[in-house]
Write a protein that holds these residues in place. Structure first.
Motif, mmCIF file in Angstrom:
data_model
loop_
_atom_site.group_PDB
_atom_site.id
_atom_site.type_symbol
_atom_site.label_atom_id
_atom_site.label_comp_id
_atom_site.label_asym_id
_atom_site.label_seq_id
_atom_site.Cartn_x
_atom_site.Cartn_y
_atom_site.Cartn_z
ATOM 1 N N UNK A 1 76.506 91.177 -32.330
ATOM 2 C CA UNK A 1 77.961 91.008 -32.320
ATOM 3 C C UNK A 1 78.327 89.645 -32.893
ATOM 4 N N UNK A 2 79.548 89.542 -33.326
ATOM 5 C CA UNK A 2 80.113 88.257 -33.730
ATOM 6 C C UNK A 2 81.617 88.339 -33.534
ATOM 7 N N UNK A 3 82.361 87.319 -33.913
ATOM 8 C CA UNK A 3 83.808 87.339 -33.716
ATOM 9 C C UNK A 3 84.523 87.300 -35.061
ATOM 10 N N UNK A 4 85.696 87.926 -35.107
ATOM 11 C CA UNK A 4 86.570 87.850 -36.274
ATOM 12 C C UNK A 4 87.985 87.585 -35.773
ATOM 13 N N UNK A 5 88.856 87.163 -36.679
ATOM 14 C CA UNK A 5 90.251 86.938 -36.308
ATOM 15 C C UNK A 5 91.054 88.183 -36.636
ATOM 16 N N UNK A 6 91.775 88.674 -35.648
ATOM 17 C CA UNK A 6 92.605 89.861 -35.801
ATOM 18 C C UNK A 6 93.991 89.523 -35.260
ATOM 19 N N UNK A 7 94.990 89.525 -36.143
ATOM 20 C CA UNK A 7 96.353 89.122 -35.757
ATOM 21 C C UNK A 7 96.345 87.780 -35.033
ATOM 22 N N UNK A 8 95.635 86.816 -35.607
ATOM 23 C CA UNK A 8 95.582 85.445 -35.082
ATOM 24 C C UNK A 8 94.907 85.322 -33.720
ATOM 25 N N UNK A 9 94.113 86.324 -33.356
ATOM 26 C CA UNK A 9 93.335 86.224 -32.120
ATOM 27 C C UNK A 9 91.890 86.584 -32.417
ATOM 28 N N UNK A 10 90.990 85.769 -31.951
ATOM 29 C CA UNK A 10 89.579 86.052 -32.184
ATOM 30 C C UNK A 10 89.086 87.089 -31.172
ATOM 31 N N UNK A 11 88.429 88.132 -31.694
ATOM 32 C CA UNK A 11 87.880 89.169 -30.828
ATOM 33 C C UNK A 11 86.416 89.402 -31.202
#
Length: 244
Positions: free
Chosen positions: A208-218
Motif C-alpha cells: 500500500x501507499x498513499x495518494x492525494x484525493x480531493x486534497x486528502x491523502x488516503x
C-alpha cells in the motif's frame, strides 16, 4: 493450429485513439482509420461495453472535426460530464467514509473506483464505476460493519447473525448500501476471493501507499498489488471488458 484474432475496425479505432492519448509521442494513425467506413454507432456501443467511453472522448476532442462524427463527440462529451459529476460525488462520499472508519480506529484502504482513476489517469472522472471498494483488516470487519449499520447502511444480501463469523471465514466482502440508496460499498477483508490458492492481505505484504484525493491523502493499493488484484478480478468476470 493457432488462429489470428481479428477485431472490428471500430474497436481498432478506439484502441488506436486511446493509445495515442496515453502515448502522445506515438503516431496518431487513427485519423486515417476514420476514413475507412467506421460505424460510429458501433464505436459508441463498444466504448460503453468496454468502459472506455471517457478515455475515447478525451482522445478525440482535440482532433479536427472532419475526422470524427460531431454527433459522436456530443454523445461522448455528455457521458463524460455526467460520469465526472457522479464520480465526484462518490469520491467525496469515499473520503467521508474513510474518515468515519479511521476516527473509530479502523484503518481503511481504498481501491478501484476513484483511487484507481486518480492513480492511473490523474482524473477521477475517467473511469466508470458504480460502487466503492474499501479494504479493512479481517479482525476489524465486524466493528466496521456495526459502524455502517449505526449510520443507516444495510447489507444488500442480509446474513443471519448466527453465521456471520463463518461467512467472514469463507467469503471476502460484504455488499452494503447507504440509507438513501445512492452509495453502494463493497467492504473487503481479503482480495483474492475464491480465485487464488492463497489469501491476499495487502497491508501485511506492504503493498500500500498513499495518494492525494480531493486534497486528502488516503491509503490505496500500490501498482503491483493493484495489477494482481485486477487480473484476479477480471478472471472472475471472464475478462469481458478492456477497461483498467
Amino acid at each position: 493450429m493457432k488462429k489470428d484474432v481479428k477485431i472490428s475496425p471500430e474497436l481498432d479505432y478506439i484502441l488506436c485513439s486511446i493509445n495515442h492519448y496515453l502515448n502522445p509521442d506515438e503516431p496518431d494513425n487513427y485519423r486515417i482509420k476514420a476514413s475507412t467506413g467506421i460505424d460510429w454507432v458501433n464505436v459508441v456501443r463498444l466504448s460503453k461495453m468496454h468502459g472506455l467511453t471517457n478515455l475515447l472522448y478525451l482522445s478525440l476532442k482535440g482532433i479536427p472535426e472532419n475526422t470524427t462524427d460531431p454527433d459522436l463527440l456530443d454523445q461522448l462529451k455528455s457521458f463524460y460530464v455526467s460520469n465526472s459529476k457522479k464520480n465526484l460525488y462518490l469520491t467525496a462520499r469515499l473520503i467521508q467514509i474513510i474518515s468515519m472508519l479511521e476516527q473509530s480506529g479502523i484503518s481503511a484502504i481504498a481501491f478501484k473506483g476513484p483511487s484507481q482513476s486518480q492513480a492511473l489517469y490523474s482524473d477521477i472522472g475517467i473511469r466508470t464505476f458504480s460502487d466503492l471498494d474499501i479494504f479493512v483488516d479481517k479482525n476489524t470487519v465486524l466493528n466496521a460493519l456495526e459502524l455502517f449499520k449505526e449510520q443507516g447502511y444495510l447489507l444488500i444480501h442480509p446474513i443471519k447473525q448466527s453465521i456471520i463469523k463463518k461467512y467472514i471465514n469463507v467469503e471476502n466482502f460484504f455488499a452494503i448500501q447507504s440509507p438513501c440508496g445512492t452509495v453502494t460499498i463493497d467492504l473487503h477483508w481479503e482480495l483474492s476471493g475464491r480465485y487464488s490458492l492463497m489469501p491476499l492481505y495487502p497491508q501485511k505484504l506492504g503493498s500500500v501507499h498513499t495518494i492525494k484525493l480531493l486534497n486528502r491523502r488516503i491509503t490505496v493499493l500500490n501498482n503491483e498489488m493493484m495489477l494482481l488484484y485486477l487480473c484476479i478480478h477480471a478472471t472472475s468476470h471472464c475478462w469481458d471488458k478492456l477497461e483498467a
